[in-house]
Write an enzyme that holds these catalytic residues in place. Structure first.
Site, PDB file in Angstrom:
ATOM      1  N   LYS A 269      73.375  39.683   2.802  1.00 30.52           N
ATOM      2  CA  LYS A 269      73.573  40.561   3.952  1.00 30.52           C
ATOM      3  C   LYS A 269      73.366  39.784   5.242  1.00 30.52           C
ATOM      4  CE  LYS A 269      71.987  45.098   5.655  1.00 30.52           C
ATOM      5  NZ  LYS A 269      71.105  46.255   5.347  1.00 30.52           N
TER       6      LYS A 269
ATOM      7  N   SER B 108      72.962  50.776   5.115  1.00 28.99           N
ATOM      8  CA  SER B 108      73.551  49.760   5.964  1.00 28.99           C
ATOM      9  C   SER B 108      74.020  48.527   5.196  1.00 28.99           C
ATOM     10  CB  SER B 108      72.516  49.335   7.018  1.00 28.99           C
ATOM     11  OG  SER B 108      71.403  48.688   6.410  1.00 28.99           O
TER      12      SER B 108
ATOM     13  N   SER C 207      69.006  52.025   2.530  1.00 31.37           N
ATOM     14  CA  SER C 207      70.180  51.195   2.809  1.00 31.37           C
ATOM     15  C   SER C 207      70.604  50.265   1.682  1.00 31.37           C
ATOM     16  CB  SER C 207      69.944  50.364   4.073  1.00 31.37           C
ATOM     17  OG  SER C 207      69.894  51.194   5.198  1.00 31.37           O
TER      18      SER C 207
END
Length: 448
Positions: free
Chosen positions: A82, A155, A179
């Protein structure tokens, strides 16, 4: 060997083929890069693809394995990170205009661990701006491989989309209110929010210091356990049998729960009973206060982190991101303190509930993947995180696994929560549950 089939093999299967000489890390990495080139224009899963570095890492892994230097189960396996996670010499944007040219000098601790485990890093995945729930228009939303007109979740949506579509074998995400688990649910994956503090967050850009977790997203719990092991240098593989295990159901129903989610969850509970597990109703007091408590902690912590940029570069944030940060400055100190007190009380309620069962289970999210991610400070955002955010407040390990597919054909997640520091057991339960659901081999149309 069919390229598409190969890209959906488990990490253990890939490792066996490496060590038998039937496959090479370079060959697999090239196939992943080809899949990224073919599908990422639709999915928008990656911000930065590090093809040259990945091929160098793959060549080194191939050389080491042939020489008998085996770094473990992740050696030569392509993964993704990420884009909140520092990578030395590689762009790390947090999906924001604020950091669109930021290149860290040092790797995050988890990146150092993963490099030592011999992974092949394909690049940095897209996410909500600073993990705050909505995409910056410069980067856009990551789309769901099961239906590209829908979100892959906030997210850590880029990480989830990449894994689900066969662009990589596993990916690292972060989780402050759901997330990792929400994208896992939307994309039909296994996603673990580990016990708070288990994974070192040094070098991972924070959203909320006391709520942030870093964890794995993978196509099954066994692969998630292997990635978690690579991130920490520990071992998380353990066989768990369902017979005789006792599951407590919480939050089965409530505001916004779609009938197809309830139907899949109830069928999953029936399957657990058929496998010899006991499934009973459980109660955890105080869950109706979780959303207010989460925002009472998260918003002021986020505001403190962003104080400088909000003062000097406010217009560079997406509008909703900026508004959410500014809300944090208005939270009274007494509200923050009471929210922290509530966390301790809520943790005791969960530990009490877990004293009579092996795990608590619930739907991961009230609905299947929507068209867009809701802002977490709005009413829809509160409903979306109702089942995931309690476990950021308590720090308990929480795993989402794919429970099946609703009438819409979209995945539905089942969440498993266990006692603190029982991440190995939680992942083992996940594998056992996945075996009962027998969904292995299903894949989204975009990945075929």
């Amino acid at each position: 060997m069919n390229n598409s089939d190969l890209l959906f093999f488990s990490i253990a299967q890939i490792g066996t083929l490496y060590r038998s000489g039937q496959l090479s890390p370079v060959e697999v990495t090239r196939r992943c890069l080809e899949q990224i080139e073919a599908l990422d224009p639709v999915l928008n899963a990656f911000i930065t693809v590090t093809a040259e570095q990945a091929l160098r890492q793959a060549a080194l892994a191939e050389q080491e394995l042939r020489a008998g230097h085996d770094r473990g189960p992740l050696h030569g396996v392509p993964i993704a990170l990420k884009d909140l996670i520092d990578t030395a010499g590689i762009l790390t944007t947090c999906a924001s205009r604020i950091l669109n040219d930021h290149v860290p000098q040092h790797d995050a601790v988890i990146v150092r661990h993963l490099n030592a485990a011999g992974v092949v890093s394909l690049g940095k995945t897209n996410c909500s701006e600073f993990a705050m729930g909505v995409p910056h228009p410069d980067y856009g939303q990551s789309n769901n491989p099961w239906d590209t007109a829908r979100t892959s979740g906030a997210s850590s949506g880029g990480s989830a989309a990449a894994v689900a579509a066969g662009l990589c074998f596993a990916a690292v995400g972060t989780d402050t209110g759901g997330s990792i688990r929400i994208p896992a649910s939307y994309c039909g994956l296994a996603g673990l929010k580990p016990t708070y503090g288990l994974v070192d967050v040094e070098g991972v850009f924070p959203l909320s210091w006391s709520l942030d977790h870093v964890g794995p997203l993978a196509r099954n719990s066994a692969d998630a356990a292997l990635l978690l092991g690579g991130m920490t240098g520990q071992h998380f593989q353990k066989e768990v049998r369902l017979k005789g295990k006792r599951f407590g159901v919480i939050q089965r129903s409530g505001p916004g729960v779609e009938p197809e989610v309830t139907a899949v969850f109830d069928a999953a509970c029936d399957a657990l009973r058929a496998a010899g597990a006991e499934v009973v109703n459980a109660e955890v007091p105080g869950l109706e206060q979780v959303d207010a408590a989460l925002l009472g902690v998260l918003l002021p912590e986020a505001a403190a982190i962003h104080t400088h940029w909000i003062g000097s570069r406010a217009d560079d944030y997406a509008d909703i991101t900026r508004q959410q940060i500014e809300m944090g400055f208005a939270v009274p100190a007494v509200t923050h303190i009471r929210a922290q007190q509530f966390r301790r009380w809520l943790t005791r309620q969960f530990l009490e509930a877990l004293s009579s069962v092996d795990a608590l289970i619930s739907p991961t999210v009230a609905w299947v993947a929507p068209k867009e991610d809701p802002a977490f400070t709005g009413d829809e955002g509160a409903v979306e995180g109702t089942r995931s955010s309690p476990h950021n407040l308590t720090g308990l390990p929480a795993l989402s696994v794919n429970a099946g597919f609703g009438e819409s054909g979209l995945p539905v997640g089942l969440q498993i929560v266990t006692r603190p520091h029982t991440d190995t057991f939680c992942l083992g339960l996940g594998s056992a549950v996945e075996a009962v659901f027998a969904l292995e081999g299903t894949r989204p149309a975009v990945g075929i």
